[in-house]
Every structure is written in structure tokens, then in C-alpha cells.
Design an enzyme around this catalytic site. Structure first.
Site, PDB file in Angstrom:
ATOM      1  N   ASP A  67       0.703  -1.317   0.055  1.00 17.65           N
ATOM      2  CA  ASP A  67      -0.011   0.124  -0.072  1.00 17.65           C
ATOM      3  C   ASP A  67       0.927   1.202  -0.085  1.00 17.65           C
ATOM      4  O   ASP A  67       2.280   1.229   0.230  1.00 17.65           O
ATOM      5  CB  ASP A  67      -0.875   0.059   1.179  1.00 17.65           C
ATOM      6  CG  ASP A  67      -0.461  -0.537   2.627  1.00 17.65           C
ATOM      7  OD1 ASP A  67       0.914  -0.495   2.575  1.00 17.65           O
ATOM      8  OD2 ASP A  67      -1.019  -0.720   3.320  1.00 17.65           O
ATOM      9  N   ASN A 136      -7.771  -3.156  14.161  1.00 17.52           N
ATOM     10  CA  ASN A 136      -9.124  -3.633  13.687  1.00 17.52           C
ATOM     11  C   ASN A 136      -9.056  -4.607  12.729  1.00 17.52           C
ATOM     12  O   ASN A 136     -10.149  -4.971  12.044  1.00 17.52           O
ATOM     13  CB  ASN A 136      -9.829  -2.402  12.980  1.00 17.52           C
ATOM     14  CG  ASN A 136      -8.929  -1.873  11.864  1.00 17.52           C
ATOM     15  OD1 ASN A 136      -8.149  -2.386  11.265  1.00 17.52           O
ATOM     16  ND2 ASN A 136      -9.436  -0.661  11.227  1.00 17.52           N
ATOM     17  N   HIS A 138      -7.294  -5.083  10.162  1.00 17.73           N
ATOM     18  CA  HIS A 138      -6.769  -4.699   8.370  1.00 17.73           C
ATOM     19  C   HIS A 138      -5.472  -5.383   8.131  1.00 17.73           C
ATOM     20  O   HIS A 138      -4.751  -5.333   9.021  1.00 17.73           O
ATOM     21  CB  HIS A 138      -7.013  -3.133   8.299  1.00 17.73           C
ATOM     22  CG  HIS A 138      -5.754  -2.170   8.806  1.00 17.73           C
ATOM     23  ND1 HIS A 138      -6.089  -1.260   9.343  1.00 17.73           N
ATOM     24  CD2 HIS A 138      -4.399  -2.334   8.604  1.00 17.73           C
ATOM     25  CE1 HIS A 138      -4.864  -0.655   9.955  1.00 17.73           C
ATOM     26  NE2 HIS A 138      -3.981  -1.651   9.277  1.00 17.73           N
ATOM     27  N   GLU A 143      -9.666  -2.353   5.004  1.00 19.15           N
ATOM     28  CA  GLU A 143     -10.167  -1.998   6.123  1.00 19.15           C
ATOM     29  C   GLU A 143     -11.440  -2.546   6.402  1.00 19.15           C
ATOM     30  O   GLU A 143     -12.012  -3.598   5.264  1.00 19.15           O
ATOM     31  CB  GLU A 143     -10.717  -0.483   6.468  1.00 19.15           C
ATOM     32  CG  GLU A 143      -9.516   0.319   6.389  1.00 19.15           C
ATOM     33  CD  GLU A 143      -9.064   0.664   7.767  1.00 19.15           C
ATOM     34  OE1 GLU A 143      -8.811  -0.334   8.418  1.00 19.15           O
ATOM     35  OE2 GLU A 143      -8.717   1.892   7.994  1.00 19.15           O
TER      36      GLU A 143
HETATM   37  C1  GLP Z   1      -0.657   0.376   8.661  1.00 19.60           C
HETATM   38  C2  GLP Z   1      -0.160  -0.491   7.294  1.00 19.60           C
HETATM   39  C3  GLP Z   1      -0.559  -2.056   7.679  1.00 19.60           C
HETATM   40  C4  GLP Z   1       0.202  -2.385   8.862  1.00 19.60           C
HETATM   41  C5  GLP Z   1      -0.676  -1.703  10.035  1.00 19.60           C
HETATM   42  C6  GLP Z   1       0.010  -2.141  11.208  1.00 19.60           C
HETATM   43  O1  GLP Z   1      -2.054   0.676   8.619  1.00 19.60           O
HETATM   44  N1  GLP Z   1      -1.025  -0.026   6.140  1.00 19.60           N
HETATM   45  O2  GLP Z   1       0.187  -2.610   6.491  1.00 19.60           O
HETATM   46  O3  GLP Z   1      -0.008  -3.912   9.148  1.00 19.60           O
HETATM   47  O4  GLP Z   1      -0.192  -0.339   9.982  1.00 19.60           O
HETATM   48  O5  GLP Z   1       0.946  -1.709  11.929  1.00 19.60           O
HETATM   49  P1  GLP Z   1       1.965  -1.712  12.989  1.00 19.60           P
HETATM   50  O6  GLP Z   1       2.968  -2.938  12.731  1.00 19.60           O
HETATM   51  O7  GLP Z   1       2.753  -0.360  13.265  1.00 19.60           O
HETATM   52  O8  GLP Z   1       1.156  -2.022  14.094  1.00 19.60           O
END
Ligand code: GLP
Length: 242
Positions: A67, A136, A138, A143
């Protein structure tokens, strides 16, 4: 779905790097699907270390990222391109013409998504897709929704995700409200998926996503159906799954 219990964040990172290293050694020209967020940082550090020790060669690797924020340029330190460059691409011998992310600078969502889908179709099946897990449920920026998404699309981020990601920005207002993300169908088409999860704050969602019903309201729950999914989570993240 295999779940590996790691002792802590470092152990999780080392185990994940072991799997990615094995993938690269077995298929030096493989396609790696990559993720951002704080969780994979340790994994990237381990990969860089192994590259520095002469144990890994990235020269034939192709990468596709999950992304990118809409509206952020490559030189914006919050963009996912910048993140990947800082933490992996600039530190190993990867061929920069073979690293791909959605183009956050393309203002027209349809064009941006179509272009990224063309890239994904051209590179072919992803050999190993690395994933983090949002609070959540995702994955990428898919989402919670009423249906599972297919290919690359533009998403309006949920308030929870904006708040969670605000820690990387000066203020929550600066977090872009939209992003381009690979769809669930593309993620599910990967040969293997590897999810890294750390910390007690993820314990509730780990239980829901991997032990609860499969529902687009918890996008990661679909991974229960993947033929080759590996979850590497530390003890804190697994603490509600006893
Ligand atoms: C962002 C990214 C995701 C990632 C998520 C969790 O929203 N787009 O790909 O998995 O954050 O992030 P973290 O690993 O910092 O908890």
C-alpha cells in the site's frame, strides 16, 4: 494456517527473517510482497544484517508493496516508499527498477489502481507476502467492510487506523485520509503469506482474526482459508489465545 509462538519482538523478527531468507535462497528471483508499519522493522533489520554478512543476495528479487498513502511523494518521510527505501531498499543490493508500490502521487484513484494492477499482473504470482496486522484486523489498508476486496483500490482510512498511524506524524490531522492498497484477492493469491504480530495491544484482534468467524469485518480472518499461511506472533500478541 500455522501459528508460531515467538518469545518476544526480536525472536519474532528473527523467525520471520529466517523464512524470508529461505525463500530468497530457494528462489533468488522470487517476488516478495512487502509491508510497512512498525512490526516488520526488526525483520528488515535482520535481512539487512544477513545481506551485510554475505548470506543474502537481493539482485534478482522483485518486490511489490501492499500500500501507499494517497498524496505523499517518495521524498515525504511518511510515505511508504520512503519507509521501504530507508529500511531495506537502500541497504541491500536490490535492483530499484524492480521495486514497486502504488503511486501515491497519482491524484486519479482509478488510474493509480489500474496502473498498480497492471504491475501486479506483469510481475506474476507473489511467492511470499509479508503482512502486519492492524488493530481492527486490517491487512495492507483493507479496512473492515461488508465484502472482501479483490484488487488494488483506493480506501478511506477508518478513524481507528488514522489514530493508530498518527504516531508517525506530527499530528493526527497530517495523516492522509486515503490510501491505495492491494486487494484481498491479490493477497490471497500469494503462494505463501507470512504475518508478523507483536505486543499485547494486538492480543484481542489476533484472537478474533485467527480463531473467530471469517468475516470482511475482520479482513485478516480470510487468511484462515489460505493454503500456506504462517503467523509468527510473540507471546504478548498470543496472550488471549490460551
Ligand atoms: C498500517 C499499514 C499496515 C500495517 C498496519 C499495522 O496501517 N498499512 O500494512 O500492517 O499499519 O502497523 P503496525 O505494525 O505499526 O502495528
Amino acid at each position: 494456517m500455522k501459528i508460531y509462538r515467538a518469545k518476544d519482538y526480536n525472536d519474532m523478527s528473527r523467525k520471520a527473517a529466517n523464512l524470508i531468507s529461505a525463500q530468497i535462497l530457494l528462489k533468488p528471483n522470487c517476488v516478495l510482497g512487502l509491508a510497512t508499519g512498525s512490526t516488520p522493522l526488526g525483520t528488515y533489520r535482520q535481512l539487512v544484517e544477513r545481506y551485510n554478512q554475505g548470506d543474502l543476495d537481493f539482485s534478482e528479487i522483485t518486490t511489490v508493496n501492499l500500500d501507499e498513502y494517497k498524496g505523499l511523494t517518495h521524498d515525504n518521510s511518511q510515505s511508504y516508499y520512503y519507509f521501504m527505501n530507508e529500511n531495506l531498499f537502500s541497504k541491500v543490493n536490490i535492483n530499484k527498477s524492480k521495486v514497486f508500490l502504488p503511486d501515491g502521487t497519482e491524484p486519479d484513484s482509478e488510474t493509480a489502481c489500474q496502473k498498480y494492477n497492471e504491475i501486479l499482473h506483469a510481475v506474476g504470482v507473489i511467492d511470499l507476502q509479508l503482512l502486519g496486522l492492524g488493530h481492527n484486523g486490517h491487512i495492507g489498508f483493507n479496512e473492515p467492510a461488508d465484502f472482501f476486496t479483490t484488487e488494488t483500490h483506493c480506501i478511506t482510512l477508518s478513524e481507528r487506523t488514522i489514530q493508530a498511524n498518527a504516531r508517525f506524524f506530527a499530528t493526527a490531522e497530517e495523516v492522509p485520509r486515503q490510501a491505495y492498497t492491494m486487494g484481498i484477492k491479490t493477497i490471497m493469491s500469494a503462494e505463501k503469506v507470512l504475518v508478523v504480530i507483536s505486543g499485547e495491544d494486538k492480543a484481542d484482534i489476533v484472537k478474533k482474526a485467527f480463531f473467530g468467524p471469517i468475516t470482511p469485518q475482520v479482513p485478516a480472518s480470510i487468511l484462515q482459508l489460505h493454503r500456506n499461511a504462517v503467523i509468527i506472533a510473540d507471546e504478548a500478541a498470543l496472550s488471549k489465545c490460551e
